[in-house]
Design an enzyme around this catalytic site. Structure first.
Site, PDB file in Angstrom:
ATOM      1  N   ASP A  57     -30.531 -50.922 170.287  1.00  0.00           N
ATOM      2  CA  ASP A  57     -30.554 -52.301 170.805  1.00  0.00           C
ATOM      3  C   ASP A  57     -29.820 -53.235 169.845  1.00  0.00           C
ATOM      4  OD1 ASP A  57     -32.719 -51.967 168.950  1.00  0.00           O
ATOM      5  OD2 ASP A  57     -33.566 -53.866 169.621  1.00  0.00           O
TER       6      ASP A  57
ATOM      7  N   GLU B  75     -35.676 -52.479 168.117  1.00  0.00           N
ATOM      8  CA  GLU B  75     -35.923 -52.769 166.705  1.00  0.00           C
ATOM      9  C   GLU B  75     -35.753 -54.261 166.470  1.00  0.00           C
ATOM     10  OE1 GLU B  75     -34.913 -53.344 162.389  1.00  0.00           O
ATOM     11  OE2 GLU B  75     -33.699 -53.834 164.129  1.00  0.00           O
TER      12      GLU B  75
HETATM   13 ZN   LIG Z   1     -30.593 -53.030 162.514  1.00  0.00          ZN
END
Ligand SMILES: [Zn+2]
Length: 393
Positions: free
Chosen positions: A77, A143
């Site tokens: 992501d 994340e």
């Molecule tokens: Zn990162």
């Protein structure tokens, strides 16, 4: 060393072309899965939901047999591109201009995943699938966001399935002026305290009938700032205490106000925990706000990150050696604990974890890019780590 035929650039481009702004995936995990499947990895897509957060797609992929188990952890992501028209090249175009590859996620951290896959590909080509251990990929689609249904859930899943990982390399961009000159072995923690002191309002000429909250709050704060909490240690800077806000909001100079407020932010090393700091602040409050006075102090805290340190061990040694072998440089990498948070904080309770990746230069910025040469250099280092890890164990 054998010449390596890399597709790290093409793979980074394929990943950057996916608009995987958290928690969207847009096919990014499938790009990783397809590559790893073609190399013989056993891939398990893992989708987690609930826990008070949105649904997240993740991937666990593994190859090998008995022996030490090394994992590479990363995220597909990315943060939003911001104003797309401000970009020199489209943020999801993966355009190469001269010696640079542009796009959101090129540095943080799609290129790092691509380099590690390329290194693994070459390693498997040279050593076969029976290389004396296990190699896994822990890839999450969250994340940059809430990070609730990503890496923490994957780690929990490995535990439930009796998958024991011995060491983990997180591919966050850690390098500074050359690839591999800096790795991360821990992080400082961060906690905020919000203080509200209630006194007794009154005329400044009648101080004896009022109780000024500003006087007590300044006394408390100077008490807190009086002595440094520590001097730091081998791996950490000293703990830092900052007062970012102090508010009274009083517009009259002849009125003793009723309230005074302040915030304390503490960036702490591994000599403290959030809990010991909460207790420390409570003690300070008790010494100033005794029952001899009428003013009272309310405090609320918010833990934004806990500090952690992975004492340099076997993986750290292998990484240092591999970096000098691959780059020809002799000095050991800096073992740092600075910067923001990463998913290493969710892995540290399972095994030794170290972060090593591309140069930290343009992440989260407009016109994020990586140097093509850096991709080559990083893949060489990752390859050397695989050789040393599995052959010397
Ligand atoms: Zn990162």
């Amino acid at each position: 060393m054998t010449e390596i035929n890399f597709n790290a650039i093409k793979l980074t481009q394929a990943l950057v072309k996916c608009r995987s702004i958290t928690p969207e995936d847009d096919g990014a995990l499938l790009v990783v899965q397809d590559h790893l499947s073609s190399l013989g990895f056993n891939c398990t897509p893992l989708s987690f939901s609930g826990n008070g957060s949105y649904e997240v797609k993740n991937l666990f992929a593994t190859i090998g047999s008995e022996g030490p188990h090394l994992a590479f952890a990363g995220h597909t992501d990315v943060v939003p591109p911001g104003n797309e028209s401000s970009w020199k090249h489209p943020p999801f175009g993966a355009i190469i201009e001269n010696d640079k590859l542009f796009g959101r996620g090129t540095e943080d951290m799609k290129s790092n995943i691509a380099c590690f896959i390329s290194a693994a590909e070459q390693f498997l080509k040279n050593n076969g699938g029976d290389f004396g251990g296990k190699l896994s990929f822990i890839i999450t689609g969250d994340e940059e966001g809430e990070a609730i249904n990503g890496t923490p859930q994957i780690m929990e899943w490995t535990k439930k399935n009796n998958i024991k990982i011995d060491h983990c390399l997180v591919g966050e961009p850690t390098s500074n002026s050359s690839i591999g000159d800096k790795v991360k072995i821990g992080r400082r923690g961060s906690i905020n305290f919000f203080l509200t002191v209630k006194g007794i309002q009154g005329h400044t000429a009648n101080g004896h009938r009022a109780e000024n909250p500003v006087h007590y709050l300044t006394k408390l704060l100077s008490n807190i700032l009086e002595k440094p909490l520590d001097e730091g240690n081998e791996f950490f800077l000293p703990t830092s205490i900052q007062i970012p806000t102090f508010d009274v909001g009083n517009t009259a100079h002849n009125v003793i106000p009723e309230f005074a407020k302040a915030t304390i932010n503490i960036r702490f090393n591994d000599l403290h925990t959030a809990e010991t700091l909460i207790e420390w602040i409570d003690d300070k409050i008790e010494t100033v706000f005794t029952n001899k006075i009428k003013a009272t102090c309310k405090v609320r805290h918010e833990i934004s990150a806990r500090s952690f340190l992975n004492k340099p061990g076997q993986l750290s040694k292998i990484i240092s050696k591999s970096i000098s072998q691959a780059t020809g440089r002799n000095e050991d990498p800096e073992l740092a604990t600075d910067g923001g948070t990463s998913d290493a904080r969710f892995i540290k309770n399972y095994c030794e974890v170290i972060e090593l990746g591309i140069r930290n230069q343009t992440l989260h910025q407009i016109d994020e890019f990586v140097y093509l040469d850096d991709l080559n250099e990083l893949t060489k280092i990752y390859y050397q780590i695989l050789e040393n890890y599995f052959k010397n164990n």
